[in-house]
Design an enzyme around this catalytic site. Structure first.
Site, short mmCIF file in Angstrom:
data_model
loop_
_atom_site.label_atom_id
_atom_site.label_comp_id
_atom_site.label_asym_id
_atom_site.label_seq_id
_atom_site.Cartn_x
_atom_site.Cartn_y
_atom_site.Cartn_z
N GLY A 242 44.22 42.92 44.43
CA GLY A 242 42.78 42.54 44.22
C GLY A 242 41.48 43.37 44.32
O GLY A 242 40.86 43.36 43.94
N PRO A 280 49.13 44.67 44.90
CA PRO A 280 47.75 45.45 44.29
C PRO A 280 48.78 46.23 43.21
O PRO A 280 49.14 46.24 43.27
CB PRO A 280 47.64 46.55 45.82
CG PRO A 280 49.20 46.36 46.53
CD PRO A 280 49.95 45.12 46.47
N ARG A 282 45.37 47.69 40.69
CA ARG A 282 44.61 49.19 40.51
C ARG A 282 43.99 49.92 41.68
O ARG A 282 44.36 50.79 41.64
CB ARG A 282 43.28 48.29 40.69
CG ARG A 282 41.79 48.93 39.74
CD ARG A 282 40.55 48.09 40.18
NE ARG A 282 41.28 46.88 39.43
CZ ARG A 282 40.68 46.39 38.28
NH1 ARG A 282 39.94 47.39 37.51
NH2 ARG A 282 40.43 45.35 37.73
N ARG A 318 38.44 48.94 28.42
CA ARG A 318 37.62 48.25 29.68
C ARG A 318 36.36 48.29 29.64
O ARG A 318 35.75 47.17 29.90
CB ARG A 318 37.81 48.84 31.21
CG ARG A 318 39.90 48.56 31.09
CD ARG A 318 39.58 49.22 32.67
NE ARG A 318 39.13 48.12 33.64
CZ ARG A 318 38.33 48.60 34.66
NH1 ARG A 318 37.37 49.09 34.26
NH2 ARG A 318 37.76 47.19 35.40
N CYS A 350 36.03 52.00 14.24
CA CYS A 350 35.29 51.46 13.24
C CYS A 350 34.33 49.97 14.16
O CYS A 350 34.95 49.19 13.65
CB CYS A 350 35.68 50.93 11.79
SG CYS A 350 35.96 52.52 11.21
N GLU A 351 33.92 50.03 15.01
CA GLU A 351 33.44 48.94 15.46
C GLU A 351 32.52 49.43 16.40
O GLU A 351 32.63 50.41 17.05
CB GLU A 351 34.89 47.97 16.40
CG GLU A 351 35.86 48.02 15.89
CD GLU A 351 35.81 46.84 16.34
OE1 GLU A 351 34.94 45.42 17.33
OE2 GLU A 351 37.85 46.08 15.99
N TYR A 378 44.54 49.94 34.22
CA TYR A 378 44.74 48.65 32.83
C TYR A 378 44.09 50.13 32.15
O TYR A 378 43.36 49.86 31.51
CB TYR A 378 43.54 47.98 33.44
CG TYR A 378 44.22 46.96 34.66
CD1 TYR A 378 45.22 46.21 34.38
CD2 TYR A 378 43.35 47.04 35.88
CE1 TYR A 378 46.02 45.23 35.62
CE2 TYR A 378 43.88 46.47 37.05
CZ TYR A 378 45.30 45.49 36.63
OH TYR A 378 45.43 44.70 37.92
N1 LLP Z 1 48.57 39.65 41.34
C1 LLP Z 1 48.06 39.25 40.52
C2 LLP Z 1 49.49 37.56 40.00
C3 LLP Z 1 47.58 39.47 38.69
O1 LLP Z 1 47.02 38.56 37.68
C4 LLP Z 1 46.80 40.99 38.85
C5 LLP Z 1 46.48 41.31 37.74
C6 LLP Z 1 47.81 41.36 40.55
C7 LLP Z 1 48.61 40.96 41.20
C8 LLP Z 1 46.94 42.90 40.11
O2 LLP Z 1 45.83 42.64 40.61
P1 LLP Z 1 44.81 44.61 41.34
O3 LLP Z 1 44.97 44.90 42.24
O4 LLP Z 1 45.07 45.51 39.95
O5 LLP Z 1 43.42 43.84 41.23
N2 LLP Z 1 43.00 44.02 33.25
C9 LLP Z 1 41.78 44.17 34.12
C10 LLP Z 1 42.51 43.67 35.26
C11 LLP Z 1 43.15 42.58 35.09
C12 LLP Z 1 43.77 41.57 36.19
C13 LLP Z 1 44.81 40.60 36.14
N3 LLP Z 1 45.98 40.44 37.18
C14 LLP Z 1 40.54 45.45 34.18
O6 LLP Z 1 40.59 46.61 33.24
O7 LLP Z 1 40.44 45.44 35.25
#
Ligand code: LLP
Length: 422
Positions: A242, A280, A282, A318, A350-351, A378
């Site tokens: 996150g 982690p 992102r 995104r 086309c959107e 992502y």
């Molecule tokens: N662990 C779990 C259980 C998760 O659901 C996620 C992300 C992560 C770890 C990794 O989270 P991060 O460190 O990447 O924030 N597609 C969206 C983000 C969706 C995240 C879903 N879960 C975007 O492009 O912002």
């Protein structure tokens, strides 16, 4: 000028490490995802420094970027992996990832996925419901295996991020309500093929504040103590992923700042023996990639100017999905002030929702190459073939070398397996 440490302008041309992005666009065509190998290493280094001297397993949330070349870099650096499907498990195994460093998250694990993960010997299943626990217990029994589990609890905290990527509130589909977790653990403790090893949560994504993490941690600590009183001792605490990245001018939460507080809290509560697991995604890859795209047409109007480019929402969804901001840089910025205008950068799909950036002041001419920044997370993993558009190639830059880590899809491959009726 520096856009990010690994993507900077040299002699008027945006580079990835020592490689001019204009050369890559010429050589491989656009749209094109370009990753910096060094950026991956540096993002990992931030976690390594933050976790020094402590028992921490960092499991890369590979849904952010699951290209084998990316996974392999993290594997070599010692990373584990947070997977959410049998497909992601197969990718980790394909690069020789260590199953004992895999945590398996996800609300909808299917029987075959559980079987595959048990066979591989994953570290832990992050259980999201009582129904899933029952299924895993059955599958483990049938396979004659012991399934190690952690309960993903929903701490009901607001991660203060976009609603679509906020996951720790009661109204979200994720995890087990923290109030009922004790009863579920007690039930799990009676199941012969289940071994309780941890507790986990994941409250959301692109989080820039420390308080939601600390609120969630407080609640987990209370739970861990109640469980201990009932004779259920855990080995690890998984705080999920996150941590946000900088898309524009966000103030960042660094792993060190967050983890110092986490360790302090664990130590204060006599829980320093617990292994800390992190997931982690992102923050390990987001700023390590860009998406190159070429301006096909400029369309100047009374109300709006459009730069119609060859990348689209199928390459980077995104903005469409989350109203997300990605910076846009001309790879070779023009000096001619006369052509400066405010543009919406849009794709050919086309959107009306097919846009990549809005209201950006740029000096553009047809044929210019643009870099959509922070496209390492992502982006490709959420790409589709909508409008029968082949998914773009992925390049990993290493100094002045460029490696094709996934070629552009061919048109034929897009429908090669389809058949028609007589
Ligand atoms: N662990 C779990 C259980 C998760 O659901 C996620 C992300 C992560 C770890 C990794 O989270 P991060 O460190 O990447 O924030 N597609 C969206 C983000 C969706 C995240 C879903 N879960 C975007 O492009 O912002």
């Amino acid at each position: 000028m520096t856009v990010s440490p690994h993507f900077e302008f040299r002699d008027g041309v945006l580079h990835a490490e020592d490689t001019p992005l204009s050369h890559l666009a010429n050589q491989f065509g656009t749209p094109l995802y370009v990753y910096s190998r060094q950026a991956l290493h540096d993002a990992w280094e931030a976690y390594r420094i933050a976790t020094r001297g402590r028992d921490v397993l960092v499991c890369f949330g590979m849904k952010a970027n699951s290209n084998l070349a990316v996974l392999n870099e993290f594997r070599k650096l010692g990373s584990g992996f947070d997977i959410v499907s049998g497909g992601e498990l197969a990718r980790v195994l394909a690069v020789g990832g260590d199953p004992s460093k895999i945590v398996f998250s996800g609300v909808g694990k299917q029987v075959w996925e559980m079987q595959a993960a048990l066979k591989a010997g994953v570290k832990c299943f992050n259980i999201e419901s009582e129904a899933e626990l029952a299924r895993l217990s059955d599958v483990a029994q049938q396979s004659g295996a012991i399934a190690r589990i952690s309960m993903r609890v929903n701490p009901d905290v607001d991660a203060q991020t976009h609603p679509y990527i906020s996951t720790g509130l009661k109204e979200n589909k994720f995890g087990i309500a923290i109030e009922t977790a004790v009863a579920v653990y007690q039930h799990a403790a009676t199941l012969p093929n289940i071994e309780i090893v941890g507790v986990d949560c994941h409250i959301g994504s692109q989080i820039t504040e420390i308080s939601p993490y600390l609120d969630a941690l407080d609640k987990l600590i209370v739970l861990i103590k109640i469980l201990a009183d009932k004779g259920i001792e855990l080995k690890h605490l998984d705080l999920g992923g996150g941590i946000g990245i900088r898309y524009t001018d966000e103030t960042l939460l660094s792993p060190t700042v967050l983890l110092d507080k986490v360790f302090q809290a664990l130590d204060a509560h006599g829980l320093s023996h617990l292994q800390l697991v992190l997931e982690p995604g992102r923050s390990l890859v987001g700023n390590s990639g860009v998406l190159l795209t070429t301006v096909e047409y400029l369309k100047h109007g009374d109300v709006k100017n459009f730069a119609i480019v060859d990348a689209a929402m199928n390459d980077l969804i995104r903005p469409t999905l989350y109203d997300a901001w990605h910076s846009v840089e001309a790879v070779v910025p023009r000096k001619n002030a006369a052509c400066a205008r405010v543009y919406d950068i849009v794709g050919p799909i086309c959107e009306s929702g097919d846009w990549l950036a809005r209201d950006r002041s740029l000096r553009l001419e047809q044929g210019d190459v643009l870099a959509i920044m922070s496209a390492g997370a992502y982006a490709f993993t959420m790409a589709s073939q909508y409008n029968t558009r082949p998914r773009a190639a992925e390049i990993m830059v290493d100094g002045s070398n460029a490696h094709v880590v996934r070629p552009r899809e061919t048109l034929e491959s897009l429908f090669a397996t389809e058949t028609t009726l007589e």
